[in-house]
Design a protein around this motif. Structure first.
Motif, PDB file in Angstrom:
ATOM      1  N   ARG A  42       0.650  -1.237   5.381  1.00 17.40           N
ATOM      2  CA  ARG A  42       0.389  -0.515   3.985  1.00 17.40           C
ATOM      3  C   ARG A  42      -0.341   0.683   3.967  1.00 17.40           C
ATOM      4  NH1 ARG A  42      -4.808  -2.210   2.855  1.00 17.40           N
ATOM      5  NH2 ARG A  42      -5.624  -3.563   4.073  1.00 17.40           N
ATOM      6  N   LYS A  45      -0.294   3.378   0.784  1.00 14.30           N
ATOM      7  CA  LYS A  45       0.266   2.393  -0.297  1.00 14.30           C
ATOM      8  C   LYS A  45      -0.829   1.793  -0.806  1.00 14.30           C
ATOM      9  CE  LYS A  45       4.788   3.218   0.729  1.00 14.30           C
ATOM     10  NZ  LYS A  45       5.802   3.513  -0.170  1.00 14.30           N
ATOM     11  N   ASP A  46      -0.725   1.255  -2.169  1.00 20.77           N
ATOM     12  CA  ASP A  46      -1.344   0.362  -2.739  1.00 20.77           C
ATOM     13  C   ASP A  46      -0.551  -1.112  -2.746  1.00 20.77           C
ATOM     14  OD1 ASP A  46      -3.673   1.914  -3.087  1.00 20.77           O
ATOM     15  OD2 ASP A  46      -3.250   2.440  -5.294  1.00 20.77           O
ATOM     16  N   ASP A  48       0.003  -3.670  -5.280  1.00 25.11           N
ATOM     17  CA  ASP A  48       0.191  -3.828  -6.704  1.00 25.11           C
ATOM     18  C   ASP A  48       0.291  -5.250  -7.074  1.00 25.11           C
ATOM     19  OD1 ASP A  48       0.469  -3.130  -9.507  1.00 25.11           O
ATOM     20  OD2 ASP A  48       2.580  -3.112  -9.367  1.00 25.11           O
ATOM     21  N   ARG A  65       3.393  -6.630  -4.621  1.00 28.77           N
ATOM     22  CA  ARG A  65       4.451  -5.635  -4.249  1.00 28.77           C
ATOM     23  C   ARG A  65       3.479  -4.302  -3.961  1.00 28.77           C
ATOM     24  NH1 ARG A  65       7.042  -3.547  -9.908  1.00 28.77           N
ATOM     25  NH2 ARG A  65       5.128  -2.894 -10.784  1.00 28.77           N
ATOM     26  N   LEU A  66       4.261  -3.567  -2.814  1.00 28.76           N
ATOM     27  CA  LEU A  66       3.602  -2.376  -2.308  1.00 28.76           C
ATOM     28  C   LEU A  66       4.192  -1.253  -3.127  1.00 28.76           C
ATOM     29  CD1 LEU A  66       3.644  -2.671   1.664  1.00 28.76           C
ATOM     30  CD2 LEU A  66       1.747  -2.429   0.189  1.00 28.76           C
ATOM     31  N   ARG A  67       3.212  -0.446  -3.481  1.00 31.42           N
ATOM     32  CA  ARG A  67       3.792   0.667  -4.371  1.00 31.42           C
ATOM     33  C   ARG A  67       2.800   2.142  -3.844  1.00 31.42           C
ATOM     34  NH1 ARG A  67       3.262  -0.091 -10.448  1.00 31.42           N
ATOM     35  NH2 ARG A  67       4.737   1.674 -10.343  1.00 31.42           N
ATOM     36  N   ALA A  68       3.422   3.260  -4.307  1.00 32.59           N
ATOM     37  CA  ALA A  68       2.819   4.389  -3.788  1.00 32.59           C
ATOM     38  C   ALA A  68       1.665   4.325  -4.773  1.00 32.59           C
ATOM     39  CB  ALA A  68       3.701   5.696  -4.262  1.00 32.59           C
ATOM     40  N   LYS A  69       0.456   4.965  -3.907  1.00 33.36           N
ATOM     41  CA  LYS A  69      -0.839   5.023  -4.759  1.00 33.36           C
ATOM     42  C   LYS A  69      -0.669   5.645  -6.135  1.00 33.36           C
ATOM     43  CE  LYS A  69      -4.110   5.164  -0.985  1.00 33.36           C
ATOM     44  NZ  LYS A  69      -5.177   4.466  -1.220  1.00 33.36           N
ATOM     45  N   ASN A  72       1.085   3.473  -8.698  1.00 32.00           N
ATOM     46  CA  ASN A  72       0.083   2.235  -8.926  1.00 32.00           C
ATOM     47  C   ASN A  72      -0.984   2.483  -9.803  1.00 32.00           C
ATOM     48  OD1 ASN A  72      -0.648  -0.562  -8.969  1.00 32.00           O
ATOM     49  ND2 ASN A  72      -2.248   0.038  -7.433  1.00 32.00           N
TER      50      ASN A  72
END
Length: 77
Positions: A42, A45-46, A48, A65-69, A72
């Motif tokens: 991760r 990434k954040d 979410d 879910r993983l998202r771009a900082k 998010n």
């Protein structure tokens, strides 16, 4: 320089529900540990929560879910 009383802060946070089991902080930590346990990288990434913790969401796998900082943090303003 005054020293910070971490024990008193933690005790206050427990009393107000900001820390400890059931707190949003605890749920975020649980989500991070689940991703780490599965070996999911991760970095950068954040994690979410699809249904935000402040609206009753939990750290269940279907709610994460993983998202771009940037993406998010843009949603959470």
């Amino acid at each position: 320089m005054a020293t910070r009383n971490y024990k008193a802060e933690y005790k206050r946070d427990l009393e107000t529900g900001k820390s400890g089991p059931g707190s949003d902080q605890h749920e975020r930590q649980r989500a991070r540990r689940e991703y780490d346990k599965k070996g999911i990288a991760r970095t950068g990434k954040d994690i979410d929560h699809i249904k935000p913790l402040r609206k009753g969401g939990k750290s269940a796998p279907g709610n994460l879910r993983l998202r771009a900082k940037k993406a998010n943090q843009g949603d959470n303003k």
